[in-house]
Motif scaffolding. Structure first.
Motif, PDB file in Angstrom:
ATOM      1  N   UNK A 150       0.837  -1.192   0.000  1.00 30.18           N
ATOM      2  CA  UNK A 150       0.000   0.000   0.000  1.00 30.18           C
ATOM      3  C   UNK A 150       0.877   1.249   0.000  1.00 30.18           C
ATOM      4  N   UNK A 151       0.262   2.391  -0.287  1.00 32.61           N
ATOM      5  CA  UNK A 151       1.032   3.641  -0.304  1.00 32.61           C
ATOM      6  C   UNK A 151       1.695   3.888   1.046  1.00 32.61           C
ATOM      7  N   UNK A 152       0.948   3.690   2.125  1.00 36.53           N
ATOM      8  CA  UNK A 152       1.517   3.890   3.449  1.00 36.53           C
ATOM      9  C   UNK A 152       2.666   2.956   3.731  1.00 36.53           C
ATOM     10  N   UNK A 153       2.541   1.695   3.313  1.00 33.01           N
ATOM     11  CA  UNK A 153       3.610   0.724   3.519  1.00 33.01           C
ATOM     12  C   UNK A 153       4.839   1.078   2.683  1.00 33.01           C
ATOM     13  N   UNK A 154       4.626   1.609   1.494  1.00 32.40           N
ATOM     14  CA  UNK A 154       5.768   2.031   0.683  1.00 32.40           C
ATOM     15  C   UNK A 154       6.520   3.187   1.348  1.00 32.40           C
ATOM     16  N   UNK A 155       5.790   4.088   2.008  1.00 36.65           N
ATOM     17  CA  UNK A 155       6.448   5.165   2.737  1.00 36.65           C
ATOM     18  C   UNK A 155       7.219   4.602   3.943  1.00 36.65           C
ATOM     19  N   UNK A 156       6.634   3.601   4.602  1.00 33.14           N
ATOM     20  CA  UNK A 156       7.346   2.929   5.686  1.00 33.14           C
ATOM     21  C   UNK A 156       8.605   2.244   5.170  1.00 33.14           C
ATOM     22  N   UNK A 180      -4.068   8.196   4.183  1.00 31.36           N
ATOM     23  CA  UNK A 180      -5.342   8.299   4.855  1.00 31.36           C
ATOM     24  C   UNK A 180      -5.146   8.389   6.357  1.00 31.36           C
ATOM     25  N   UNK A 181      -6.238   8.509   7.076  1.00 37.96           N
ATOM     26  CA  UNK A 181      -6.178   8.715   8.519  1.00 37.96           C
ATOM     27  C   UNK A 181      -5.479   7.562   9.243  1.00 37.96           C
ATOM     28  N   UNK A 187       2.105   6.081  10.888  1.00 41.48           N
ATOM     29  CA  UNK A 187       3.351   6.797  10.642  1.00 41.48           C
ATOM     30  C   UNK A 187       3.728   7.666  11.834  1.00 41.48           C
ATOM     31  N   UNK A 188       2.759   8.328  12.445  1.00 41.22           N
ATOM     32  CA  UNK A 188       3.029   9.143  13.630  1.00 41.22           C
ATOM     33  C   UNK A 188       3.603   8.274  14.746  1.00 41.22           C
ATOM     34  N   UNK A 189       3.028   7.097  14.940  1.00 39.57           N
ATOM     35  CA  UNK A 189       3.544   6.174  15.955  1.00 39.57           C
ATOM     36  C   UNK A 189       4.971   5.753  15.648  1.00 39.57           C
ATOM     37  N   UNK A 190       5.261   5.506  14.363  1.00 40.58           N
ATOM     38  CA  UNK A 190       6.616   5.134  13.958  1.00 40.58           C
ATOM     39  C   UNK A 190       7.596   6.266  14.233  1.00 40.58           C
ATOM     40  N   UNK A 207      -0.698  19.400   9.919  1.00 34.03           N
ATOM     41  CA  UNK A 207      -0.540  20.140  11.169  1.00 34.03           C
ATOM     42  C   UNK A 207      -0.861  19.291  12.391  1.00 34.03           C
ATOM     43  N   UNK A 208      -1.928  18.497  12.314  1.00 38.32           N
ATOM     44  CA  UNK A 208      -2.302  17.664  13.456  1.00 38.32           C
ATOM     45  C   UNK A 208      -1.183  16.690  13.805  1.00 38.32           C
ATOM     46  N   UNK A 209      -0.597  16.076  12.780  1.00 33.31           N
ATOM     47  CA  UNK A 209       0.491  15.133  13.007  1.00 33.31           C
ATOM     48  C   UNK A 209       1.699  15.830  13.607  1.00 33.31           C
TER      49      UNK A 209
END
Length: 253
Positions: A150-156, A180-181, A187-190, A207-209
């Motif tokens: 997934x896109x998020x996993x690719x960023x990871x 996505x949320x 990612x924030x946790x990482x 900004x929230x992150x």
């Protein structure tokens, strides 16, 4: 506050008559996540490119563990322990997650193209790759082809590849872009986990992150530092509020 690892002192960058960065100073400490915010045209990406060596400075200094590295190449900085990610995902899509990380680890060996001549070298690379995947939360996706993540996993995975080079500094350019949320929360946790053992500079428009994860926030406007301090100080700053209200939403500049 941990060890001062990377610092900018009066850093400037000119593009013709345009000052993309002007007299920028900031500190990065081990165990601290330092976020950079700013409205359109603030010079955030220019700053991270200067720190990584992708752009040479027009003036000022970049200090790594007290040594002036302003003239060092990106490769030399990376080998010294300064790792970075990019706005656009930068992976090998046809290779597995493990193979991506192993290649990143291999780039740090003295003779990268001949590393498999010794079994111990190969074992060391496997260990480095697996350790990076574990740190990035991708151990269970080790043998998955990168293009199918997934896109998020690719960023990871991109962050895992940086971790495989054993950096002390992480320069992260919008790692939450396009997420996505649920992926953003992961990612924030990482980032929170990685900040315990690294000096991290985060350029991000979410900004929230940023306010959830940052220890220090530097706000830039038109290439200069407007204000720098802990999140509560930045959140309540009238100067920062006026800069955003007057300049529109943050972008990737």
């Amino acid at each position: 506050m941990g060890e001062l690892v990377l610092a900018a002192r009066g850093l400037s960058r000119q593009f013709g008559g345009l000052a993309a960065n002007k007299d920028v100073s900031l500190d990065m400490h081990r165990g601290e996540l330092h976020a950079v915010l700013g409205p359109n045209g603030a010079g955030k990406s220019t700053l991270i490119n200067l720190l990584s060596g992708d752009l040479p400075p027009s003036g000022g200094q970049i200090l790594y563990r007290g040594q002036d590295i302003s003239g060092w190449s990106p490769d030399r900085r990376s080998r010294a322990g300064i790792g970075r990610s990019y706005q656009r995902t930068n992976i090998f899509p046809a290779f597995t997650a493990f193979e991506n990380c192993r290649l990143a680890a291999q780039s740090r060996t003295p003779r990268a193209l001949h590393v498999f001549s010794r079994a111990q070298n190969y074992d060391d690379l496997r260990s480095a790759a697996d350790r990076a995947l574990e740190q990035a939360g991708l151990a269970a996706r080790r043998d998955v082809v990168a293009a199918t993540l997934s896109h998020g996993e690719q960023r990871q995975l991109e962050i895992a590849m940086v971790l495989a080079t054993a950096p002390s500094v992480l320069l992260l350019d919008e790692p939450l872009a396009g997420m996505g949320s649920e992926e953003s929360q992961l990612m924030v946790s990482l980032l929170q986990k990685l900040s315990a053992d690294h000096a991290i500079l985060l350029v991000e428009h979410d900004m929230d992150a940023v306010f959830a994860v940052a220890d220090v926030i530097t706000v830039m406007v038109t290439g200069q530092v407007l204000e720098s301090g802990p999140p509560d100080q930045i959140r309540s700053s009238l100067a920062v509020q006026e800069a955003y209200l007057g300049g529109g939403e943050p972008d990737d500049e």
